[in-house]
Enzyme design. Structure first.
Site, PDB file in Angstrom:
ATOM      1  NE  ARG A  46     -90.595  88.526  30.179  1.00  0.00           N
ATOM      2  CZ  ARG A  46     -91.586  89.291  30.215  1.00  0.00           C
ATOM      3  NH1 ARG A  46     -92.841  88.865  30.128  1.00  0.00           N
ATOM      4  NH2 ARG A  46     -91.309  90.584  30.059  1.00  0.00           N
ATOM      5  N   GLY A  47     -89.789  89.033  33.656  1.00  0.00           N
ATOM      6  CA  GLY A  47     -90.625  90.128  33.904  1.00  0.00           C
ATOM      7  C   GLY A  47     -90.271  90.429  35.468  1.00  0.00           C
ATOM      8  CB  ALA A  48     -89.023  93.484  37.538  1.00  0.00           C
ATOM      9  NE  ARG A  89     -83.461  87.282  33.719  1.00  0.00           N
ATOM     10  CZ  ARG A  89     -84.051  87.879  32.781  1.00  0.00           C
ATOM     11  NH1 ARG A  89     -85.516  87.801  32.770  1.00  0.00           N
ATOM     12  NH2 ARG A  89     -83.692  88.602  31.722  1.00  0.00           N
ATOM     13  CD  GLN A 196     -88.421  90.015  26.379  1.00  0.00           C
ATOM     14  OE1 GLN A 196     -87.992  90.584  25.023  1.00  0.00           O
ATOM     15  NE2 GLN A 196     -87.267  89.904  27.467  1.00  0.00           N
ATOM     16  CG  ASP A 237     -86.286  94.630  34.662  1.00  0.00           C
ATOM     17  OD1 ASP A 237     -86.814  95.166  33.594  1.00  0.00           O
ATOM     18  OD2 ASP A 237     -86.556  93.576  34.921  1.00  0.00           O
ATOM     19  CG  ASN A 247     -88.074  98.372  31.146  1.00  0.00           C
ATOM     20  OD1 ASN A 247     -88.280  97.592  31.810  1.00  0.00           O
ATOM     21  ND2 ASN A 247     -88.572  98.825  29.931  1.00  0.00           N
ATOM     22  CE  LYS A 248     -85.809  92.683  28.181  1.00  0.00           C
ATOM     23  NZ  LYS A 248     -84.703  91.703  28.446  1.00  0.00           N
TER      24      LYS A 248
HETATM   25  O1  MRU Z   1     -85.891  89.858  30.378  1.00  0.00           O
HETATM   26  P1  MRU Z   1     -87.296  90.323  30.849  1.00  0.00           P
HETATM   27  O2  MRU Z   1     -88.236  89.864  29.689  1.00  0.00           O
HETATM   28  O3  MRU Z   1     -87.444  89.803  32.172  1.00  0.00           O
HETATM   29  O4  MRU Z   1     -87.245  91.965  31.128  1.00  0.00           O
HETATM   30  C1  MRU Z   1     -88.552  92.265  31.347  1.00  0.00           C
HETATM   31  C2  MRU Z   1     -88.556  93.966  31.337  1.00  0.00           C
HETATM   32  O5  MRU Z   1     -87.751  94.527  31.006  1.00  0.00           O
HETATM   33  C3  MRU Z   1     -89.897  94.352  31.719  1.00  0.00           C
HETATM   34  O6  MRU Z   1     -90.089  95.574  31.153  1.00  0.00           O
HETATM   35  C4  MRU Z   1     -89.764  94.778  33.178  1.00  0.00           C
HETATM   36  O7  MRU Z   1     -89.224  93.714  33.971  1.00  0.00           O
HETATM   37  C5  MRU Z   1     -91.082  95.206  33.928  1.00  0.00           C
HETATM   38  S1  MRU Z   1     -92.201  94.083  34.066  1.00  0.00           S
HETATM   39  C6  MRU Z   1     -93.544  94.505  34.967  1.00  0.00           C
END
Ligand code: MRU
Length: 346
Positions: A46-48, A89, A196, A237, A247-248
């Protein structure tokens, strides 16, 4: 770094299983594109930026599974592989950016033999991974200057090595400031519901020996008002043309609290997270995830059975709350619409 988020090895994609951290450091192996898509959907990765790399590697695996006797048939089947990847996603634009890049490369080389195109796609996926690591280091170099000596930096979610090919965006800034010898510490929001911050940010910063304190999400305002937070740095994201940033979930609340307390709030992201086709953040699609992420903790119920639940995975922070966007090309502030456009104009 002492762990590897994702890599291509012996024609397999290897990922650290982020659903099992911090308890177990387990690496999963994927040999087909459908299981990579499942891994993205199931948050193994996970993470963009990391899901962008995973999608590219998934497309490269998919190319190996295609049987085709004409370039047209190959490209048509590759489109189907890309569609499966794209349905995993919806919010992080890096996923779609990486898929489009793979499609473009396949189309550009469609006159080559099938074996050659497969190798070209594999090389491109690995290049996306390698580039991401370099971009994160550049983001770190630019952002480190914004972190004062002695700072306490609040971050939300995990925008670290685990969310990228390594090093991280928000945590890249923190890592670079730490590596530059600044005496800094981090406050990590736990980041309900998926944790996270507690499970991943705390784990990777402790592994690197960067001082980190875990707080629950609802404590951020307390510490800001007490004067204990110097600045906030988060990842992204998707960033719309006017600088509004998805973002999250919970990031928006942090940004509003930061403004109320006169604390600078920074976003760190590579330019592959920009989506200038969207005028503003209202147009960013927001993923809603399963109710169980809210009603259960580590498999145990924390709410009555049958309760109605909402679970948006992201929120949008309006650009006016953002003191600066830290990219691999530098830090931009102020008029985001003009400056983001200039950033990607050759
Ligand atoms: O749902 P996730 O864990 O994929 O969400 C991740 C985030 O919101 C991160 O802050 C974002 O992707 C930046 S990662 C460098």
């Amino acid at each position: 770094m002492s762990f590897r988020t994702i890599e291509w090895r012996d024609d397999k994609v290897i990922m650290i299983d982020q659903t099992r951290l911090p308890g177990e450091e387990v690496y999963c192996e994927y040999g087909d594109y459908k299981s990579v898509a499942e891994a993205i959907r199931g948050m193994i990765i996970r993470g963009a930026p990391a899901i962008g790399v995973a999608a590219a590697m998934g497309v490269a695996l998919g190319a190996r599974e295609i049987i085709a006797d004409t370039p047209e048939s190959f490209l048509r089947q590759l489109d189907n592989v890309c569609d499966v990847m794209a349905r995993t996603r919806p919010t992080a634009v890096n996923l779609f950016w990486a898929i489009e890049r793979m499609k473009r490369v396949a189309a550009e080389h469609s006159d080559r033999s099938l074996d050659e195109v497969r190798e070209i796609l594999k090389a491109e996926a690995i290049r996306i991974e390698e580039e991401d690591l370099e971009l994160c280091k550049a983001i770190g170099r630019h952002g480190a200057a914004l972190i004062p000596e002695g700072a306490t930096v609040l971050t939300h979610c995990n925008a670290g090595g685990l969310a990228t090919a390594g090093y991280g965006t928000a945590l890249g800034v923190i890592r670079a400031a730490h590596e530059a010898g600044k005496n800094i510490q981090v406050f990590a929001d736990e980041t309900r519901p998926w944790l996270q911050g507690a499970r991943l940010t705390a784990w990777e910063l402790m592994k690197d020996g960067i001082p980190v304190t875990l707080i629950s999400d609802n404590m951020a305002g307390f510490f800001m008002k007490n004067g204990e937070i110097t600045c906030c740095v988060v990842g992204a994201d998707r960033i719309a043309a006017n600088g509004d940033t998805a973002n999250k979930i919970g990031t928006y609340s942090v940004a509003v609290l930061a403004r109320e307390n006169n604390i600078p709030f920074y976003v760190a992201a590579p330019t592959s997270t920009l989506d200038l086709s969207l005028e503003n953040g209202d147009q960013i699609p927001i993923e809603e995830r399963h109710a169980r992420e809210v009603t259960h903790l580590q498999g145990l119920p924390v709410a009555p059975e049958g309760i109605a639940v909402r679970n948006p995975a992201f929120d949008v922070t309006p650009a006016r709350y953002i003191a600066g966007i830290i990219t691999e090309k530098g830090v931009i502030t102020g008029d985001y619409t003009a400056k983001l456009k200039a950033l990607v104009t050759p």
